[in-house]
Design a protein around this motif. Sequence first.
Motif, mmCIF file in Angstrom:
data_model
loop_
_atom_site.group_PDB
_atom_site.id
_atom_site.type_symbol
_atom_site.label_atom_id
_atom_site.label_comp_id
_atom_site.label_asym_id
_atom_site.label_seq_id
_atom_site.Cartn_x
_atom_site.Cartn_y
_atom_site.Cartn_z
ATOM 1 N N ALA A 34 0.819 -1.206 0.000
ATOM 2 C CA ALA A 34 0.000 0.000 0.000
ATOM 3 C C ALA A 34 0.856 1.261 0.000
ATOM 4 N N GLY A 35 2.097 1.128 0.445
ATOM 5 C CA GLY A 35 2.979 2.291 0.483
ATOM 6 C C GLY A 35 3.557 2.665 -0.864
ATOM 7 N N TYR A 36 3.648 1.709 -1.783
ATOM 8 C CA TYR A 36 4.292 2.000 -3.064
ATOM 9 C C TYR A 36 3.522 2.966 -3.960
ATOM 10 N N PRO A 37 2.180 2.919 -4.031
ATOM 11 C CA PRO A 37 1.487 3.957 -4.807
ATOM 12 C C PRO A 37 1.750 5.367 -4.279
ATOM 13 N N VAL A 38 1.876 5.496 -2.946
ATOM 14 C CA VAL A 38 2.169 6.808 -2.352
ATOM 15 C C VAL A 38 3.565 7.263 -2.767
ATOM 16 N N ALA A 39 4.547 6.358 -2.624
ATOM 17 C CA ALA A 39 5.918 6.691 -3.011
ATOM 18 C C ALA A 39 6.005 6.985 -4.513
ATOM 19 N N PHE A 40 5.247 6.224 -5.310
ATOM 20 C CA PHE A 40 5.207 6.404 -6.763
ATOM 21 C C PHE A 40 4.696 7.802 -7.109
ATOM 22 N N LEU A 41 3.581 8.205 -6.466
ATOM 23 C CA LEU A 41 2.990 9.509 -6.721
ATOM 24 C C LEU A 41 3.892 10.645 -6.241
ATOM 25 N N LEU A 42 4.488 10.482 -5.054
ATOM 26 C CA LEU A 42 5.364 11.523 -4.514
ATOM 27 C C LEU A 42 6.629 11.675 -5.353
ATOM 28 N N THR A 43 7.119 10.577 -5.906
ATOM 29 C CA THR A 43 8.269 10.657 -6.801
ATOM 30 C C THR A 43 7.932 11.499 -8.023
ATOM 31 N N TRP A 44 6.732 11.306 -8.546
ATOM 32 C CA TRP A 44 6.271 12.071 -9.714
ATOM 33 C C TRP A 44 6.164 13.561 -9.384
ATOM 34 N N VAL A 45 5.607 13.866 -8.211
ATOM 35 C CA VAL A 45 5.369 15.264 -7.831
ATOM 36 C C VAL A 45 6.657 15.975 -7.425
ATOM 37 N N LEU A 46 7.491 15.313 -6.608
ATOM 38 C CA LEU A 46 8.655 15.972 -6.018
ATOM 39 C C LEU A 46 9.899 15.925 -6.907
ATOM 40 N N LEU A 47 10.145 14.777 -7.555
ATOM 41 C CA LEU A 47 11.380 14.616 -8.328
ATOM 42 C C LEU A 47 11.182 14.835 -9.824
ATOM 43 N N LYS A 48 9.935 14.827 -10.272
ATOM 44 C CA LYS A 48 9.595 15.133 -11.678
ATOM 45 C C LYS A 48 10.437 14.323 -12.679
ATOM 46 N N PHE A 175 18.281 9.439 -11.992
ATOM 47 C CA PHE A 175 17.874 8.858 -10.712
ATOM 48 C C PHE A 175 16.361 8.952 -10.487
ATOM 49 N N PRO A 176 15.713 10.098 -10.736
ATOM 50 C CA PRO A 176 14.261 10.176 -10.509
ATOM 51 C C PRO A 176 13.479 9.170 -11.348
ATOM 52 N N LEU A 177 13.854 9.006 -12.621
ATOM 53 C CA LEU A 177 13.148 8.070 -13.483
ATOM 54 C C LEU A 177 13.367 6.632 -13.017
ATOM 55 N N THR A 178 14.600 6.320 -12.624
ATOM 56 C CA THR A 178 14.899 4.979 -12.126
ATOM 57 C C THR A 178 14.067 4.667 -10.896
ATOM 58 N N LEU A 179 14.012 5.616 -9.975
ATOM 59 C CA LEU A 179 13.248 5.437 -8.745
ATOM 60 C C LEU A 179 11.765 5.283 -9.061
ATOM 61 N N PHE A 180 11.282 6.083 -10.001
ATOM 62 C CA PHE A 180 9.874 6.075 -10.400
ATOM 63 C C PHE A 180 9.469 4.706 -10.946
ATOM 64 N N VAL A 181 10.265 4.190 -11.884
ATOM 65 C CA VAL A 181 9.965 2.896 -12.502
ATOM 66 C C VAL A 181 10.135 1.762 -11.497
ATOM 67 N N ALA A 182 11.193 1.824 -10.678
ATOM 68 C CA ALA A 182 11.450 0.769 -9.698
ATOM 69 C C ALA A 182 10.336 0.694 -8.661
ATOM 70 N N ALA A 214 4.845 7.578 2.553
ATOM 71 C CA ALA A 214 5.221 8.982 2.723
ATOM 72 C C ALA A 214 6.562 9.111 3.443
ATOM 73 N N LEU A 215 6.775 8.299 4.479
ATOM 74 C CA LEU A 215 8.038 8.353 5.228
ATOM 75 C C LEU A 215 9.210 7.895 4.363
ATOM 76 N N ASN A 216 8.997 6.842 3.588
ATOM 77 C CA ASN A 216 10.062 6.319 2.737
ATOM 78 C C ASN A 216 10.485 7.349 1.697
ATOM 79 N N MET A 217 9.496 7.968 1.058
ATOM 80 C CA MET A 217 9.794 8.969 0.047
ATOM 81 C C MET A 217 10.349 10.233 0.685
ATOM 82 N N GLY A 218 9.855 10.579 1.882
ATOM 83 C CA GLY A 218 10.372 11.739 2.589
ATOM 84 C C GLY A 218 11.844 11.588 2.914
ATOM 85 N N ASN A 219 12.238 10.391 3.293
ATOM 86 C CA ASN A 219 13.640 10.098 3.570
ATOM 87 C C ASN A 219 14.503 10.302 2.331
ATOM 88 N N ILE A 220 14.069 9.725 1.209
ATOM 89 C CA ILE A 220 14.845 9.809 -0.036
ATOM 90 C C ILE A 220 14.925 11.250 -0.532
#
Length: 282
Positions: A34-48, A175-182, A214-220
């Motif tokens: 359940a955490g991965y969709p959040v991290a996926f979305l935050l990666t899109w918004v924050l790292l573009k 790096f942002p694209l790699t993280l996004f896809v991963a 959110a915490l995982n993406m916040g850390n990164i």
Amino acid sequence: MMYLIIAVLCSVAVSVLLKILRQKNIDIRQTIVAGYPVAFLLTWVLLKPDVSSIGALGNAWGIIIALGVLLPAVFIILGRAIESVGMVATDAAQRLSLIIPIVAAFLLFGEVLTGTRILGLALGFLALGALVYRPQHGLINTQAKQTPLWLFGVWLGYGVIDILFKQVAKQGAAFPLTLFVAFGLAGLLLLVYLLITRVRWQGNALSAGLLLGALNMGNIYAYVRAHQVLSESPSIVFTGMNVGVIAVATLIGVGIFKEQLNRINIVGLLLAVCCVAILFLA
């Protein structure tokens, strides 16, 4: 420094959350998925990430697939390690995973191994051994036998992930694209696995996943931003992150969760701090 503090707190908060979930017998696999969709979305918004260049990943796809498998797997192992030995030793082992890419750089990529690095590696292995040490009283049960395995799993898993990210970066993948896809692949693979095993879904596990993502993406994100803001002082970011996590995790683990550390474990924590400092200065 604010970004560095946020990165440290988010990293430790992940361990705190996993520990609480384990204590409540919540299925952390569901929390992770359940955490991965959040991290996926935050990666899109924050790292573009530049999705248009996804076709240029080329040979990096093999590494990205490996990340898709390892990212959720290492989270599960992290939860089991926290349950077995506590968050203090587990977070220290995670920080000591920096040993693995250094050894790989020497054995696989032809970098020179200096005397200072040899000293740092030696301290790291001693620290790891001291952290997994548990005095045995009477018969050794199955959980006691598995304790070192979970901790070494955390150490090995995060070390291999670090190597994979470094190799993707060398191949020119952003790096942002790699993280996004991963993140997307990791969430999809874990979801398919849970569906195949016909898991019984838990509402509290899924809702906790929103916080975990959110915490995982916040850390990164905070760690990346700290490197950008303090670009002229990378030593502050690197040492502050690793030593900060060990220190804060120790305070919370011992002070709040009443985790027990023997003298050898305490020596291991001190050796871990010395290892981190020496390997960076090397």
